[in-house]
Scaffold this active site. Structure first.
Site, mmCIF file in Angstrom:
data_model
loop_
_atom_site.group_PDB
_atom_site.id
_atom_site.type_symbol
_atom_site.label_atom_id
_atom_site.label_comp_id
_atom_site.label_asym_id
_atom_site.label_seq_id
_atom_site.Cartn_x
_atom_site.Cartn_y
_atom_site.Cartn_z
ATOM 1 N N SER A 1 1.646 0.301 1.231
ATOM 2 C CA SER A 1 0.722 0.189 0.092
ATOM 3 C C SER A 1 0.429 -1.292 -0.080
ATOM 4 O O SER A 1 1.209 -2.149 0.383
ATOM 5 C CB SER A 1 1.413 0.730 -1.162
ATOM 6 O OG SER A 1 0.744 0.309 -2.327
ATOM 7 N N TYR B 1 8.510 1.823 -7.167
ATOM 8 C CA TYR B 1 7.496 1.959 -6.106
ATOM 9 C C TYR B 1 7.317 0.633 -5.356
ATOM 10 O O TYR B 1 7.301 0.613 -4.123
ATOM 11 C CB TYR B 1 6.180 2.403 -6.750
ATOM 12 C CG TYR B 1 5.076 2.793 -5.791
ATOM 13 C CD1 TYR B 1 5.033 4.055 -5.228
ATOM 14 C CD2 TYR B 1 4.065 1.893 -5.470
ATOM 15 C CE1 TYR B 1 4.006 4.428 -4.370
ATOM 16 C CE2 TYR B 1 3.027 2.256 -4.612
ATOM 17 C CZ TYR B 1 2.999 3.527 -4.066
ATOM 18 O OH TYR B 1 1.978 3.893 -3.221
#
Ligand code: NAD
Length: 260
Positions: free
Chosen positions: A143, A156
């Site tokens: 990401s 995350y």
């Protein structure tokens, strides 16, 4: 050289980016093992659709990415069914948005397990076969959060930064075996994972859901969501034989987000 006849395992591919990657690889003639949760009939329809649309073999493995033994069994079953796991795409992921001091411990543990440790378990199981065949492609869906942080995403961002480190380390270990290991780093892609975080983003920031949606893409120079097809095309390019010199790379596909 093409990818025809090779086999890919794509974790978290019953939805969103993973399903897009499965379709894109199948379009190149790759047999695919899809994985993830969801409605049984819908998953079977996707699996059968991959076979009829692309003329490849497609299997479904319901391994839970929080369970090391199920992940190892998924790789072993794929090798047994198709003779090899040539391409491993570690894509399964979940998100949770919350200030760090209120972050539920079970959410932290689940995100680290699914977004980071599952990739380790799958790589650990797939590398011996790849080394023996002297060919392999490992592509991790990281990401933009592997490169930069955002508030309220402590688990995350930690998991995705971890994926970047895992990617580089395994690339160094496997480089002389014809194996490449890379991470793709999407900005915001409109999938169920993003849709679900809008109410929490709005709550954590004290803004409306419409404003929360705009905030997501505000950091991207394009002011547009990245598409599933764009991410899948990048993953498929990295899987191609021509990409043999790209390894250990952490590659943004984020509309310019991390350029700033
Ligand atoms: P999604 O929610 O559409 O898909 C997630 C997939 O993971 C689903 O197939 C789900 O069933 C599966 N999954 C979840 N928990 C699992 C478990 N315990 N075991 C097995 N499978 C499990 O989300 P998405 O947006 O397509 O996300 C895919 C990947 O892309 C994730 O790693 C995510 O972090 C990453 N990513 C997404 C975006 C985005 O904006 N959507 C941006 C950057 C990175």
């Amino acid at each position: 050289m093409s990818l025809k006849g090779k086999t890919a395992v794509i974790t978290g591919s019953t939805s969103g980016i993973g399903l897009g990657i499965a379709k894109s690889l199948a379009a190149e003639g790759v047999n695919v093992v899809i994985n993830g949760f969801g409605d049984k009939d819908a998953i079977e329809a996707e699996r059968a659709g991959l076979e009829t649309t692309y003329g490849v073999k497609a299997a479904y493995d319901g391994a839970d990415m929080t369970k090391a033994d199920e992940i190892a069994a998924m790789i072993a079953n794929a090798e047994k069914t198709f003779g090899a796991v040539d391409i491993l795409v570690n894509n399964a992921g979940i998100q949770f948005v919350c200030p760090v001091e209120e972050f539920p411990i079970e959410k932290w543990n689940a995100i680290i397990a699914i977004d980071l440790s599952s990739a380790f378990h799958a790589i650990r199981a797939a590398v011996p076969g790849m080394k023996a065949r002297k060919w392999g492609r490992i592509i991790n869906t990281a990401s933009a959060h592997a490169l930069v942080a955002s508030p309220f995403k402590s688990a995350y961002v930690s998991a995705k930064h971890g994926i970047a480190g895992l990617t580089k380390t395994v690339a160094l270990e496997t480089g002389t075996f014809g194996i490449t290991v890379n991470a793709v780093c999407p900005g915001y892609v409109w999938t169920p994972l993003v849709e679900k975080q809008i109410p929490d983003q709005a709550k954590a920031r004290g803004i409306s859901e419409d404003e929360a949606k705009k905030i997501l893409v505000a950091a991207q120079a394009t002011k547009e969501f990245v598409t599933i097809e764009q991410v899948a095309a990048l993953v498929t390019f990295l899987a191609q034989p021509i990409s043999a010199s790209i390894t250990g790379a952490i590659i943004p596909i984020d509309g310019g987000w991390t350029a700033e």
